[in-house]
Motif scaffolding. Structure first.
Motif, PDB file in Angstrom:
ATOM      1  N   PHE A  74      17.990  41.323 -52.445  1.00  0.00           N
ATOM      2  CA  PHE A  74      19.197  41.071 -51.655  1.00  0.00           C
ATOM      3  C   PHE A  74      18.894  41.191 -50.171  1.00  0.00           C
ATOM      4  O   PHE A  74      18.142  42.068 -49.749  1.00  0.00           O
ATOM      5  N   GLY A  75      19.502  40.321 -49.393  1.00  0.00           N
ATOM      6  CA  GLY A  75      19.382  40.379 -47.945  1.00  0.00           C
ATOM      7  C   GLY A  75      18.067  39.821 -47.437  1.00  0.00           C
ATOM      8  O   GLY A  75      17.204  39.398 -48.208  1.00  0.00           O
ATOM      9  N   PRO A  76      17.902  39.816 -46.104  1.00  0.00           N
ATOM     10  CA  PRO A  76      16.706  39.221 -45.492  1.00  0.00           C
ATOM     11  C   PRO A  76      15.414  39.968 -45.851  1.00  0.00           C
ATOM     12  O   PRO A  76      14.339  39.390 -45.831  1.00  0.00           O
ATOM     13  N   ASP A  77      15.542  41.254 -46.232  1.00  0.00           N
ATOM     14  CA  ASP A  77      14.349  42.041 -46.582  1.00  0.00           C
ATOM     15  C   ASP A  77      14.145  42.148 -48.090  1.00  0.00           C
ATOM     16  O   ASP A  77      13.317  42.939 -48.548  1.00  0.00           O
ATOM     17  N   ASP A  78      14.895  41.362 -48.871  1.00  0.00           N
ATOM     18  CA  ASP A  78      14.796  41.369 -50.338  1.00  0.00           C
ATOM     19  C   ASP A  78      14.873  42.775 -50.915  1.00  0.00           C
ATOM     20  O   ASP A  78      13.982  43.226 -51.639  1.00  0.00           O
TER      21      ASP A  78
END
Length: 145
Positions: free
Chosen positions: A85-89
């Motif tokens: 999830f999100g830009p940093d996985d």
């Protein structure tokens, strides 16, 4: 009348069973898909950080492709998969009650819709019912075979 059908426990179970069989078929045929689910019945392990929390919305879309697709575990009552999830996985295992899945999509086409008013079974109530049943000595004979 419609509301009584959508709240009916047998109807809810039927929709959940249909969802299970459709997902099972997609997995067996190696077809990637997406689900839309009621966030009230989604669990994350570990819990998502507040800035990524999808439970702020009533519904969430999950695209089950690539690694996420290969991580799917399908059970009679839920589907579980690993996702970033999100830009940093941010890594989390996602567990979704099958009855809470409102849509299944393949290539942006809806192939399953669930209109039932799903509610999670209360396991404590089930255990209490079992205990009450077992407290009656007449019921013990029913269990002996």
């Amino acid at each position: 009348m419609l509301e009584s059908i959508l709240k009916n426990e047998n109807f809810i179970n039927l929709m959940q069973e249909n969802c299970f069989h459709i997902i099972q078929n997609l997995i067996q045929n190696n077809i990637e898909f997406s689900i839309v689910a009621n966030t009230q019945f989604i669990d994350f392990n570990p819990i998502l950080p507040p800035e990524l929390d999808v439970k702020k919305n009533p519904y969430a879309l999950f695209v089950l492709g690539g690694y996420t697709f290969s991580s799917i575990e399908l059970e009679k009552e839920y589907i579980q998969f690993h996702a970033g999830f999100g830009p940093d996985d941010f890594d989390s295992f996602v567990k979704v009650d099958l009855g809470a899945i409102t849509q299944i999509q393949v290539e942006n086409s809806v192939i399953f819709v669930n209109f039932s008013f799903y509610k999670r079974k209360n396991k404590q109530n089930l255990q209490n019912s079992k205990n009450i049943f077992l407290q009656n000595p007449n019921n013990l004979n029913l269990l002996k075979k």
